[in-house]
Design an enzyme around this catalytic site. Sequence first.
Site, PDB file in Angstrom:
ATOM      1  CG  HIS A  87      89.282 -29.848  43.893  1.00  0.00           C
ATOM      2  ND1 HIS A  87      90.003 -28.885  44.541  1.00  0.00           N
ATOM      3  CD2 HIS A  87      88.832 -30.753  44.702  1.00  0.00           C
ATOM      4  CE1 HIS A  87      90.219 -29.178  46.025  1.00  0.00           C
ATOM      5  NE2 HIS A  87      89.181 -30.197  45.953  1.00  0.00           N
ATOM      6  CG  HIS A 127      83.882 -35.904  44.103  1.00  0.00           C
ATOM      7  ND1 HIS A 127      84.631 -36.378  45.163  1.00  0.00           N
ATOM      8  CD2 HIS A 127      83.751 -34.532  44.169  1.00  0.00           C
ATOM      9  CE1 HIS A 127      84.635 -35.510  45.979  1.00  0.00           C
ATOM     10  NE2 HIS A 127      84.254 -34.197  45.219  1.00  0.00           N
ATOM     11  CE  LYS A 184      83.142 -28.968  48.497  1.00  0.00           C
ATOM     12  NZ  LYS A 184      83.970 -29.495  49.659  1.00  0.00           N
TER      13      LYS A 184
END
Length: 333
Positions: A188, A242, A192
């Site tokens: 997930h 999100h 990043k």
Amino acid sequence: MLGPSLRVLIVEDDPANRELLQVTLRRAGYHPVPTADGLSALRAVASEPPDLVLLDVGLPGMDGLSVTRQLRDQPGLATLPIIMLTGRASTEDIVAGLDAGADDFVTKPFQSAELLARIRSAFRLRRAWTELEAAHGAVAALANAVEAKDATTERHCQRLAGHAYRLGQKAGLDRPELKAVVFGALLHDIGKIGIPEALLNKPAPLSEEEWAQMRRHPEIGEQICRPLPASGVIGPVIRHHHERWDGHGYPDELRGADIPIGARIVGLIDAFDAMTHDRPYRPALPVEVALEEVRANRGRQFDPELAERFLAEMSGNATMLDTVPLEPFLGAA
């Protein structure tokens, strides 16, 4: 994909039904392999595993439920489709068959069109499962890359995988869906990788501009995972974890049930795990405080039904938060 390469093992003690099944399958392009009892079926599978098993429940000696349990006990047969044939279609019979490991039921006397449709459905599910298994190695490597990038979230993705699996089970997801949730949980935060480390490890609240950068990670993650064989089922979990139930999340402001259920599961577990573990900008919150946050945000941030299931499981069971081994979730289920 039809043809003689797709072998269907028929386990039926009634000669007339056995012959009818063979004719039906041959006409549809399958290669039927007939057997008359449970022991013969187990020997046939051991000799040359079929692509699917049609299994009568009421066999003499070893019944269909016992045969199913023995097949499921063999790790290499975890994804073998098993469709049970039964003259009894009570809820108790169906529950017993599903608990034993069957994938589907067909009631006798069967309709050929329904039988063939259920066989096709079973093969579609198996293909989806196989694609997820093929992604296993790549997922593990990418998951390690996430944690190498952001050391402050060590084992965060692994914890999410285990807890998302459990919540998915409570929500009634089937095996391919559970696998997608587990892999989606592991990956997930893969986006990043494209976010500067200074933002990931900043020991203070992010500015508005920095938040705009950080909010790009779900889209970046989805793009990174597109080459994976299972990107079609993993990608939505990564992109939408999100989003919020009330429509105020990101990146697409999806609302309610429009958010894929895997993303709803991972989003809930992700938020709770973040609250209960240290971050560069704040210490961990007490579990009780985090549970109150989940309770207060039912129907706003979180799917209210999933939140209720999560709160019920967490009640008096906070020790499950710390370490979750990946093997049960990445191996054959």
